[in-house]
Scaffold this active site. Structure first.
Site, PDB file in Angstrom:
ATOM      1  N   GLU A   1       0.834  -1.213   0.000  1.00 35.62           N
ATOM      2  CA  GLU A   1       0.000   0.000   0.000  1.00 35.62           C
ATOM      3  C   GLU A   1       0.864   1.258   0.000  1.00 35.62           C
ATOM      4  O   GLU A   1       0.538   2.245  -0.655  1.00 35.62           O
ATOM      5  CB  GLU A   1      -0.953  -0.026   1.207  1.00 35.62           C
ATOM      6  CG  GLU A   1      -2.038  -1.094   1.021  1.00 35.62           C
ATOM      7  CD  GLU A   1      -2.928  -1.266   2.238  1.00 35.62           C
ATOM      8  OE1 GLU A   1      -2.380  -1.550   3.321  1.00 35.62           O
ATOM      9  OE2 GLU A   1      -4.149  -1.114   2.113  1.00 35.62           O
TER      10      GLU A   1
ATOM     11  N   GLU B   1      -3.781  -9.509   3.671  1.00 35.27           N
ATOM     12  CA  GLU B   1      -4.502  -9.170   4.908  1.00 35.27           C
ATOM     13  C   GLU B   1      -5.640 -10.142   5.225  1.00 35.27           C
ATOM     14  O   GLU B   1      -5.913 -10.419   6.393  1.00 35.27           O
ATOM     15  CB  GLU B   1      -5.065  -7.752   4.831  1.00 35.27           C
ATOM     16  CG  GLU B   1      -4.040  -6.648   5.016  1.00 35.27           C
ATOM     17  CD  GLU B   1      -3.376  -6.222   3.722  1.00 35.27           C
ATOM     18  OE1 GLU B   1      -3.405  -6.999   2.731  1.00 35.27           O
ATOM     19  OE2 GLU B   1      -2.811  -5.116   3.690  1.00 35.27           O
TER      20      GLU B   1
END
Ligand code: 3H9
Length: 695
Positions: free
Chosen positions: A104, A124
């Site tokens: 990210e 995740e």
């Protein structure tokens, strides 16, 4: 400036080098350092910023240890937005694994370069959450919704060349990350390349998100995070603005962060890493491991040999006759061919293994040079003792002598040798070249360097190794025996095997206990019952005849096409066998039992509570040193749903007082239900939980 991020300015380029071993996780120090570094670069007149990681990797993600603790600013999403909004040209140079928050950060940079061996991913969901720092909004704008969904819902680590094709990376180049990053930054500055904030790209086109949601839910077998992540990607396509999409991602992220599944999955992550770190082995060197002996070439022995060969070691396998030797070689060759088909091995390596690294013999003397020998012969104490006394005669001094027994007393086996300190249990799970779990069973006299050697072998074979003590069934099979018995009792009392299997797969188990019996072979349980009857059943066990009747009719489960279920060739799973319920009903009549109705909820609760109670005994008796050892055994060997973290994590989440109260009530109502484990009573009395014992 933060200790974790070093700032340097080379001409017009500011360099932010992160050094936060072991994996450059984005903890508070790193976030502070990156934020301050961007501000300083802007204030010092840099034109570009290069972000890279020192050591083995770019950022491997948010610092997972911070989850569940009070958040500290700057939060990762704000940092990503700050990087993206910088007026400077921001470049990320990736090596190692750029995962989760790490990717990210990279997606917030305006350009991305990586070395060919780098991997990127948003894993995740495997921790019960979703990418919460813009990953679900930025990635689909680069790759399109479908490819982003694949990455986000599977958590797959994508190799750099594939990431380049998908548009996640701009360039892949061999070299040192700092060096290739600097060259790329210089080139971009020279060509006056523009900033490229992904947030300014148009929203990607949508797909059928309801169908994608249903698929993710089905594949996750009750795990919520992949399905919830679908809704976040949907927001990237459908929200009015990038900011609205980010807000939706944030809300979904927080929902998952608060969930029990997040607690279970993060527990599983740390437990599987902690399990093979034993304080007593800290300074103990393992013995050398080059040449491994395997005795027995049946399914288990051949599987063990395959696993060892795939790890690059040499194997000498002993069988009793030339015919058995040939059959063992065929089994190993078939296993290796399977590895070739799955892309784990090249044909050349396959051929090399069979011609150079696999030796087969009928004489024990061939084991004279072996560093470690694993016995995988018939489960019978006399047979095992005979094998070990022969090993004692032929094996070199210092060789480790291991048994793959699944329940026999290893202290007794060790006494068949003059070197009980060298004897250990290495309990593999079938198929041994596929299953990740290895129970390392430490007998009374096993020396520490032999234990260390067991763990070294486990690491070499890429297994998850768990220390266990000696008892009937060690950690896993002992607990299995209890919860399987609980299922049998519920059948006698009125539940059907199919209701039980369904209730437990709904709970998240890969398979229910009766489907598992069909897979393992009903003859195994049959043999165990005959043995127990011969020895006299202990008082906690009720006998039954329906499973014997299936076996007497030649139905052993999947291998004969019929057991609790009927299996059609080529079809996955089976359909209930109509002969089973009449056999059960006849058994109930013979035992004068009046069946009652069980709800699915009660089935799951009884089964789980019986499992937790036995697991507490296993920990209380020191068979497992820590609750997490039990959790890892059940996760890796028994299809326990990972999102619950293991039975003892599940128990902590449910609350121990309620579990103890259920056990007390059921053991009063039902003479066959188990008495509470002393450890459970102790923990409840002091208001503790299993997690307290994991340190
Ligand atoms: C995230 O990023 C959320 C964001 O989207 C949003 C936030 C708002 N944190 O596995 P190893 C430790 S979620 C803390 O043995 P390997 C690990 O416990 C995160 N610690 O090495 C171990 O410690 P110890 C998304 C971490 O080479 C040591 O590092 N990222 C973290 O076999 C070595 O680890 C992930 O899910 C972490 N993020 O594998 C990636 N990662 O030595 C999770 C590792 O005390 N990590 N540690 O036991 C991995 O998949 C593997 O660790 C990795 C290296 C592939 C990186």
């Amino acid at each position: 400036m933060s200790q974790a991020v070093e700032y340097e300015k080379l001409g017009e380029i500011a360099i932010l080098a992160t050094n936060n071993p072991p994996v450059n996780a984005l903890g508070i120090d790193v976030r502070n350092g990156l934020w301050a570094g961007i501000e300083r670069a802007e204030s010092e007149g840099a034109r570009a910023v290069l972000i890279y990681g020192e050591g083995r990797t770019f950022f491997a993600g948010a610092d997972i240890r911070e989850f569940g603790k009070p958040p500290q600013d700057p939060l990762l999403p704000a940092l990503c937005d700050r990087i993206e909004a910088s007026p400077l040209l921001v470049i990320a140079a990736l090596h190692g694994t750029a995962l989760g928050g790490g990717l990210e950060i990279a997606l917030s940079c305006h350009y991305r370069i990586a070395v060919p061996s780098a991997k990127v991913g948003l894993p995740e969901v495997n921790l019960g959450i979703l990418p919460g720092a813009g990953g679900t909004q930025r990635l689909p704008r680069l790759t399109g919704a479908r490819a982003a969904l694949d990455m986000i819902t599977t958590g797959r680590h994508i190799p750099a060349p594939e990431a380049l094709e998908l548009g996640v990376l701009d360039r892949v180049l061999d070299g040192d990350p700092r060096q290739i990053g600097l060259e790329f930054a210089t080139e971009l500055l020279q060509s006056n390349a523009p900033r490229r904030p992904i947030c300014e790209l148009p929203a990607p086109e949508g797909i059928d998100f309801d169908a994608a949601y249903d698929t993710a839910l089905r594949k996750g077998r009750g795990q919520l995070s992949p399905a919830v992540a679908v809704r976040a990607v949907q927001a990237a396509c459908e929200a009015k603005s990038f900011a609205d999409g980010l807000a939706r991602e944030r809300q979904l992220f927080h929902d998952l962060l608060a969930s029990d599944q997040r607690k279970g999955l993060i527990h599983a992550f740390f437990a599987e890493r902690a399990v093979s770190k034993l304080p007593e082995l800290k300074d103990i060197a393992p013995r050398d491991l080059h040449q491994i002996g395997v005795i027995g070439g049946g399914t288990m022995g051949a599987g063990i040999a395959t696993s060892v060969l795939l790890a690059g070691l040499s194997v000498t396998l002993i069988e009793m006759s030339q015919d058995a030797v040939h059959a063992a070689r065929d089994r190993i060759a078939a296993n290796l061919s399977g590895a070739v088909k799955r892309g784990k091995l090249s044909q050349k390596e396959h051929d090399e293994i069979l011609s150079n690294r696999l030796g087969l013999a009928t004489e024990y003397s061939a084991l004279g040079t072996a560093d470690l020998v694993i016995e995988a012969v018939f489960e019978d104490m006399d047979v095992k003792k005979q094998v070990f006394s022969q090993l004692d005669d032929v094996c070199k001094s210092g060789a480790v002598l291991a048994t793959n027994t699944s329940y026999l007393d290893i202290n007794e086996i060790a006494q068949a040798t003059r070197r009980p300190g060298d004897v250990i249990g290495l309990h593999f799970f079938s198929p041994a070249h596929v299953m990740k779990l290895l129970e390392i069973v430490v007998a009374d006299q096993t020396t520490l360097d032999v234990v260390a050697t067991g763990f070294a072998l486990g690491r070499r074979l890429r297994k998850v190794s768990v220390r266990a003590g000696v008892c009937d069934g060690f950690i896993g099979n002992r607990i299995l025996n209890t919860y399987r018995t609980c299922a049998d009792h519920m059948v006698l009392d009125g539940a059907s095997p199919y209701q039980i299997d369904n209730a437990l797969t709904e709970f998240g188990f890969a398979m229910g206990p009766f489907a598992v019996s069909d897979l393992a072979g009903l003859d195994i349980g049959w043999a165990a019952r005959k043995r127990k009857r011969a020895a006299g059943f202990d008082s906690g066990v009720r006998d039954s005849s329906y499973a014997d009747k299936l076996c007497e009719a030649g139905h052993f489960g999947q291998k004969t096409g019929k057991g609790y279920y009927i299996y059609e060739p080529g079809k996955r799973g089976g359909v209930p066998n109509p002969d089973v319920m009449p056999l059960i009903e006849a058994d109930r009549v013979a035992q004068d039992l009046t069946p009652r109705v069980f709800s699915d909820k009660e089935i799951v609760r009884r089964y789980m509570v019986a499992m937790v109670n036995e697991a507490a005994k296993v920990v209380g008796e020191g068979i497992a040193h820590r609750p997490l050892d039990v959790d890892v055994v059940l996760l890796y060997g028994y299809g326990f749903p990972r999102f619950w973290g293991g039975p003892l994590k599940w128990a902590d989440i449910q609350g121990l007082p309620q579990i103890l109260s259920d056990i007390r009530r059921w053991s009063q109502e039902d003479p066959y239900f188990w008495k509470p484990a002393p450890l459970l009573e102790e923990l409840v009395a002091k208001g503790g939980c299993f997690e307290d014992l994991n340190t």
